[in-house]
Scaffold this motif. Structure first.
Motif, mmCIF file in Angstrom:
data_model
loop_
_atom_site.group_PDB
_atom_site.id
_atom_site.type_symbol
_atom_site.label_atom_id
_atom_site.label_comp_id
_atom_site.label_asym_id
_atom_site.label_seq_id
_atom_site.Cartn_x
_atom_site.Cartn_y
_atom_site.Cartn_z
ATOM 1 N N LEU A 1 -0.103 -5.999 -7.923
ATOM 2 C CA LEU A 1 -0.069 -7.439 -8.173
ATOM 3 C C LEU A 1 0.419 -8.203 -6.953
ATOM 4 C CD1 LEU A 1 -0.253 -9.903 -10.042
ATOM 5 C CD2 LEU A 1 2.058 -9.354 -10.854
ATOM 6 N N ARG A 2 1.516 -7.712 -6.342
ATOM 7 C CA ARG A 2 2.041 -8.406 -5.174
ATOM 8 C C ARG A 2 1.059 -8.350 -4.009
ATOM 9 N NH1 ARG A 2 7.615 -9.494 -5.555
ATOM 10 N NH2 ARG A 2 7.313 -10.529 -3.548
ATOM 11 N N GLU A 3 0.300 -7.267 -3.902
ATOM 12 C CA GLU A 3 -0.696 -7.170 -2.835
ATOM 13 C C GLU A 3 -1.797 -8.208 -3.028
ATOM 14 O OE1 GLU A 3 -2.725 -3.525 -0.363
ATOM 15 O OE2 GLU A 3 -2.635 -3.352 -2.534
ATOM 16 N N ARG A 4 -2.215 -8.414 -4.283
ATOM 17 C CA ARG A 4 -3.228 -9.447 -4.548
ATOM 18 C C ARG A 4 -2.657 -10.835 -4.302
ATOM 19 N NH1 ARG A 4 -4.217 -6.147 -9.086
ATOM 20 N NH2 ARG A 4 -3.192 -7.651 -10.460
ATOM 21 N N MET B 1 1.749 -16.101 -1.462
ATOM 22 C CA MET B 1 2.416 -16.205 -2.750
ATOM 23 C C MET B 1 3.440 -15.099 -2.962
ATOM 24 S SD MET B 1 2.056 -18.777 -4.625
ATOM 25 C CE MET B 1 2.957 -17.997 -5.958
ATOM 26 N N ASP B 2 3.245 -13.909 -2.371
ATOM 27 C CA ASP B 2 4.239 -12.847 -2.569
ATOM 28 C C ASP B 2 5.551 -13.221 -1.880
ATOM 29 O OD1 ASP B 2 2.944 -12.596 -0.093
ATOM 30 O OD2 ASP B 2 3.503 -10.488 0.077
ATOM 31 N N ARG C 1 0.836 -1.203 0.000
ATOM 32 C CA ARG C 1 0.000 0.000 0.000
ATOM 33 C C ARG C 1 0.871 1.254 0.000
ATOM 34 N NH1 ARG C 1 -4.332 1.916 4.661
ATOM 35 N NH2 ARG C 1 -5.193 3.681 3.481
ATOM 36 N N ALA C 2 1.955 1.228 0.786
ATOM 37 C CA ALA C 2 2.873 2.366 0.819
ATOM 38 C C ALA C 2 3.503 2.591 -0.549
ATOM 39 C CB ALA C 2 3.951 2.134 1.870
ATOM 40 N N THR C 3 3.844 1.509 -1.255
ATOM 41 C CA THR C 3 4.433 1.634 -2.586
ATOM 42 C C THR C 3 3.432 2.232 -3.558
ATOM 43 O OG1 THR C 3 5.848 -0.285 -2.169
ATOM 44 C CG2 THR C 3 5.560 0.385 -4.457
ATOM 45 N N ARG C 4 2.179 1.799 -3.484
ATOM 46 C CA ARG C 4 1.156 2.334 -4.387
ATOM 47 C C ARG C 4 0.945 3.834 -4.137
ATOM 48 N NH1 ARG C 4 -3.525 1.060 -3.526
ATOM 49 N NH2 ARG C 4 -3.457 -0.340 -1.721
#
Length: 239
Positions: A145-148, A230-231, A75-78
């Motif tokens: 993508l990594r968050e999902r 998965m991340d 979230r911080a990256t987004r």
């Protein structure tokens, strides 16, 4: 925060050192001019890198602070990438303004100064903005993508496990077993020692297969628990 902040800090320190040299070197000498230019360039670089435009150092510092506040790296990256996109678009707008005359309408003084600074960067600022925009968009998509993927477990995507290869067989017999069950990776040994792939066998000359044990080529620490997000599994696979 420390890792990201050390770059601009070093630039400021270098700029300060050259700034002090300007004070002690003879006026208008070549050495003074070079020191002054290096002082200005390092300070300008530090200030520019501190602009909160991801992936600049300032944007990474913003991401670190947002990560600290939200406890979510993705979230911080987004959020930081969104700020970076705004900054990049601003630079591109400044490049467009450098090609035309500023409007003659009565604008607030602060706005006219800001527009003047943006247009002063010219096409160079637009080029920087373009690359920043591409990088921030890629970072935003990757974080999304990594968050999902973080909400998905390995067991949700894994296929059936191929038969385990005994640890005491040679590569000649391993090839026969691998041909019976196509797979990317075969587990080796009970208890589990690691995994073996076809390219692991290809690294050994064919004439040596009968004298080489599978334990000589096994790749260790290649498995993850089925409940791993998965991340995190992707991070393990990329090592």
């Amino acid at each position: 925060i420390v890792i990201v902040g050390i770059g601009p800090l070093i630039s400021l320190v270098i700029g300060a050192v050259f700034g002090l040299l300007v004070r002690v070197l003879p006026d208008f000498s070549v050495a003074e001019l070079i020191a002054g230019w290096l002082a200005w360039m390092n300070c300008a670089m530090a200030v520019f890198n501190l602009v909160p435009g991801y992936p600049l150092d300032g944007g990474r510092l913003l991401r670190a602070l947002l990560w600290l506040a939200t406890s979510s790296r993705y979230r911080a990256t987004r959020l930081a990438a969104g700020v970076g996109q705004v900054f990049a678009i601003t630079l591109i707008v400044g490049a467009a303004l450098s090609l035309v005359d500023l409007p003659s309408v009565d604008l607030p003084r602060s706005l006219r100064i800001a527009l003047g600074l943006l247009s002063a960067l010219g096409l160079w600022g637009g080029l920087i903005g373009y690359f920043l925009l591409r990088s921030s968009i890629d970072a935003y998509r990757a974080a999304s993508l990594r968050e999902r993927l973080g909400r998905t477990r390995v067991r949700d995507l894994m296929g059936s496990v191929p038969p385990t290869v005994p640890a005491d067989v040679n590569l000649d017999e391993v090839v026969v077993r691998l041909q019976q069950r196509p797979s990317i990776l075969w587990p080796v040994g009970r208890p589990l020692l690691g995994g073996v792939k076809l390219e692991d066998l290809d690294r050994v000359p064919r004439r040596e297969w009968s004298r080489t044990s599978v334990t000589d080529v096994v790749e260790r620490d290649v498995f993850v628990e089925a409940d791993t997000p998965m991340d995190e599994a992707l991070d393990r696979l990329s090592i």
